[in-house]
Design a protein around this motif. Structure first.
Motif, short mmCIF file in Angstrom:
data_model
loop_
_atom_site.label_atom_id
_atom_site.label_comp_id
_atom_site.label_asym_id
_atom_site.label_seq_id
_atom_site.Cartn_x
_atom_site.Cartn_y
_atom_site.Cartn_z
N ASP A 2 -39.54 84.11 98.47
CA ASP A 2 -39.40 85.47 97.95
C ASP A 2 -39.93 85.58 96.53
OD1 ASP A 2 -38.26 86.43 100.28
OD2 ASP A 2 -36.21 85.98 99.63
N LYS A 3 -39.72 84.53 95.76
CA LYS A 3 -40.19 84.53 94.37
C LYS A 3 -41.71 84.37 94.30
CE LYS A 3 -39.48 82.15 89.97
NZ LYS A 3 -38.76 81.04 89.27
N GLN A 4 -42.27 83.55 95.17
CA GLN A 4 -43.71 83.29 95.17
C GLN A 4 -44.51 84.49 95.65
OE1 GLN A 4 -45.30 80.79 94.00
NE2 GLN A 4 -47.35 80.85 94.91
N GLN A 5 -44.04 85.12 96.74
CA GLN A 5 -44.72 86.24 97.38
C GLN A 5 -46.12 85.83 97.86
OE1 GLN A 5 -44.60 89.73 94.86
NE2 GLN A 5 -42.36 89.70 94.70
N GLY A 6 -46.86 86.76 98.42
CA GLY A 6 -48.19 86.43 98.94
C GLY A 6 -48.15 86.10 100.42
N SER A 7 -49.32 86.02 101.03
CA SER A 7 -49.44 85.78 102.46
C SER A 7 -48.89 84.42 102.88
CB SER A 7 -50.90 85.90 102.88
OG SER A 7 -51.40 87.20 102.67
N VAL A 8 -49.18 83.39 102.10
CA VAL A 8 -48.71 82.05 102.43
C VAL A 8 -47.19 82.00 102.40
CG1 VAL A 8 -48.71 79.63 101.73
CG2 VAL A 8 -50.81 80.97 101.57
N ALA A 9 -46.59 82.53 101.36
CA ALA A 9 -45.13 82.53 101.23
C ALA A 9 -44.48 83.35 102.35
CB ALA A 9 -44.72 83.08 99.87
N ASN A 10 -45.08 84.48 102.70
CA ASN A 10 -44.53 85.32 103.76
C ASN A 10 -44.55 84.61 105.10
OD1 ASN A 10 -44.10 87.40 101.96
ND2 ASN A 10 -46.01 88.45 102.43
N THR A 11 -45.64 83.89 105.36
CA THR A 11 -45.76 83.15 106.62
C THR A 11 -44.75 82.02 106.70
OG1 THR A 11 -48.13 83.67 106.67
CG2 THR A 11 -47.36 81.90 108.12
N ILE A 12 -44.62 81.28 105.61
CA ILE A 12 -43.66 80.17 105.59
C ILE A 12 -42.23 80.70 105.69
CG2 ILE A 12 -42.76 78.27 104.18
CD1 ILE A 12 -45.56 77.91 103.06
N LYS A 13 -41.96 81.82 105.04
CA LYS A 13 -40.63 82.41 105.11
C LYS A 13 -40.26 82.78 106.54
CE LYS A 13 -37.85 86.33 103.56
NZ LYS A 13 -37.81 87.56 102.74
N SER A 14 -41.21 83.34 107.29
CA SER A 14 -40.94 83.70 108.68
C SER A 14 -40.61 82.46 109.51
CB SER A 14 -42.13 84.44 109.28
OG SER A 14 -43.26 83.60 109.37
N ALA A 15 -41.28 81.34 109.20
CA ALA A 15 -40.99 80.09 109.90
C ALA A 15 -39.60 79.57 109.54
CB ALA A 15 -42.05 79.05 109.57
N LEU A 16 -39.21 79.72 108.28
CA LEU A 16 -37.89 79.27 107.85
C LEU A 16 -36.77 80.10 108.49
CD1 LEU A 16 -38.65 78.73 104.05
CD2 LEU A 16 -38.20 76.95 105.75
N VAL A 17 -37.01 81.41 108.59
CA VAL A 17 -36.03 82.28 109.24
C VAL A 17 -35.90 81.89 110.71
CG1 VAL A 17 -35.55 84.65 109.95
CG2 VAL A 17 -36.39 84.19 107.64
N LYS A 18 -37.02 81.60 111.35
CA LYS A 18 -36.98 81.17 112.75
C LYS A 18 -36.28 79.82 112.88
CE LYS A 18 -38.39 83.03 115.67
NZ LYS A 18 -37.77 83.94 116.65
N TYR A 19 -36.45 78.97 111.88
CA TYR A 19 -35.76 77.67 111.86
C TYR A 19 -34.25 77.88 111.90
CZ TYR A 19 -33.91 73.31 109.90
OH TYR A 19 -33.19 72.16 109.69
N GLN A 20 -33.79 78.80 111.09
CA GLN A 20 -32.35 79.09 111.08
C GLN A 20 -31.87 79.62 112.43
OE1 GLN A 20 -32.22 81.75 107.63
NE2 GLN A 20 -31.17 80.16 106.45
N ASP A 21 -32.71 80.43 113.07
CA ASP A 21 -32.34 81.00 114.37
C ASP A 21 -32.21 79.91 115.44
OD1 ASP A 21 -32.31 83.49 113.26
OD2 ASP A 21 -34.35 84.02 113.90
N VAL A 22 -33.22 79.03 115.51
CA VAL A 22 -33.19 77.98 116.54
C VAL A 22 -32.08 76.97 116.25
CG1 VAL A 22 -35.65 78.23 117.08
CG2 VAL A 22 -34.94 76.56 115.35
N LYS A 23 -31.76 76.81 114.98
CA LYS A 23 -30.68 75.89 114.61
C LYS A 23 -29.33 76.43 115.09
CE LYS A 23 -28.86 73.34 110.62
NZ LYS A 23 -28.98 73.14 109.15
N LYS A 24 -29.15 77.75 114.96
CA LYS A 24 -27.91 78.38 115.43
C LYS A 24 -27.81 78.33 116.96
CE LYS A 24 -27.50 81.61 111.54
NZ LYS A 24 -27.56 83.04 111.14
N GLU A 25 -28.95 78.52 117.62
CA GLU A 25 -28.95 78.57 119.08
C GLU A 25 -28.95 77.19 119.73
OE1 GLU A 25 -32.13 81.09 120.33
OE2 GLU A 25 -31.53 82.74 119.03
#
Length: 272
Positions: free
Chosen positions: A120-143
């Protein structure tokens, strides 16, 4: 809806690129006709028959192809600045290498929230893409996905995020790559035109027209030099931006691999 927005953005972007191309050629014509063709650059103030007094006058004698070549040279400069601004914005606010190390360290330590905050602090396309992967990581971890299913899910998320964020990086790169060939071909066209004039002077009846011969050779050489300069600058710009895009893509892939490996270690620890 995303596809509609993407198509609409592509049309607007294509229109803007077209306007820039026309504007560059027009500016090239103005520079050629008004600046280089000024009467002060020629003997007797005659730009058509007078002998050039300086470099500007010599370039003006290059003929009709010169403004086109100047326009293409200006296109390379304009689109290079535009690509530099876009790619710099995609990399984010801070140093990309520092950002990647910070994210990887946070992920390896299991501090996913810290990694997301860094994105969130970095912003930009690279940060946005990695953030989406991290959010998905949390989802699969919960499931509670197994390692292979989680890897496939995370990679799929990265691919989808990349398809939305990264295409803008390659926008107008086709124009720059095309100018590599067009610059050379434009210079060659001017060279042929100049040589036609030169041989026409040699073929004239009686004593060859030395002025016409010199003008023809001058036109040929000036257009060759301008065309080669355009191609060289376009090649440098294209290779530079291609390497930058590759670096951004590699950073995303590297982060994705780190996230997947971290999840596998997490699942492995549960089985022990």
């Amino acid at each position: 809806m995303a596809n509609v927005k993407k198509e609409g953005g592509s049309k607007v972007g294509g229109m803007i690129s077209g306007i820039i191309i026309v504007a560059c050629v027009f500016v090239g014509y103005l520079v050629w006709s008004q600046l280089m063709g000024a009467s002060s650059n020629f003997e007797g103030g005659d730009s058509e028959k007078g002998h050039p007094l300086n470099t500007l006058g010599m370039v003006y004698k290059g003929g009709f192809i010169v403004p086109v070549l100047l326009g293409m040279l200006l296109m390379v400069v304009v689109f290079s600045f535009e690509r530099f601004a876009v790619i710099s914005k995609a990399a984010g606010k801070g140093n990309l290498d520092t950002f990647m190390k910070s994210v990887q360290n946070s992920v390896k330590e299991g501090k996913i929230e810290d990694a997301i905050a860094t994105c969130d602090k970095q912003q930009g396309s690279v940060a946005n893409t990695i953030k989406s992967a991290l959010v998905k990581y949390q989802d699969v971890k919960k499931e509670g996905f197994n390692s292979e299913d989680a890897a496939e899910t995370i990679h799929k998320e990265i691919e989808e995020a990349t398809s939305l964020e990264m295409p803008m990086l390659e926008k107008n790169m086709t124009i720059i790559s095309s100018l590599v060939s067009l610059g050379t071909l434009g210079g060659l066209l001017g060279t042929v035109s100049g040589m036609i004039k030169a041989f026409g002077a040699l073929a004239s009846a009686g004593t060859p027209d030395q002025a016409a011969l010199a003008t023809g050779i001058s036109e040929a050489l000036i257009n060759t030099a301008t065309g080669i300069s355009t191609s060289v600058l376009a090649i440098i710009a294209y290779n530079f931006f291609t390497s930058k895009i590759d670096d951004l893509t590699y950073s995303i892939d590297e982060a994705g691999t780190t996230i997947v490996n971290t999840y596998r270690k997490f699942r492995g620890s549960l089985k022990q």
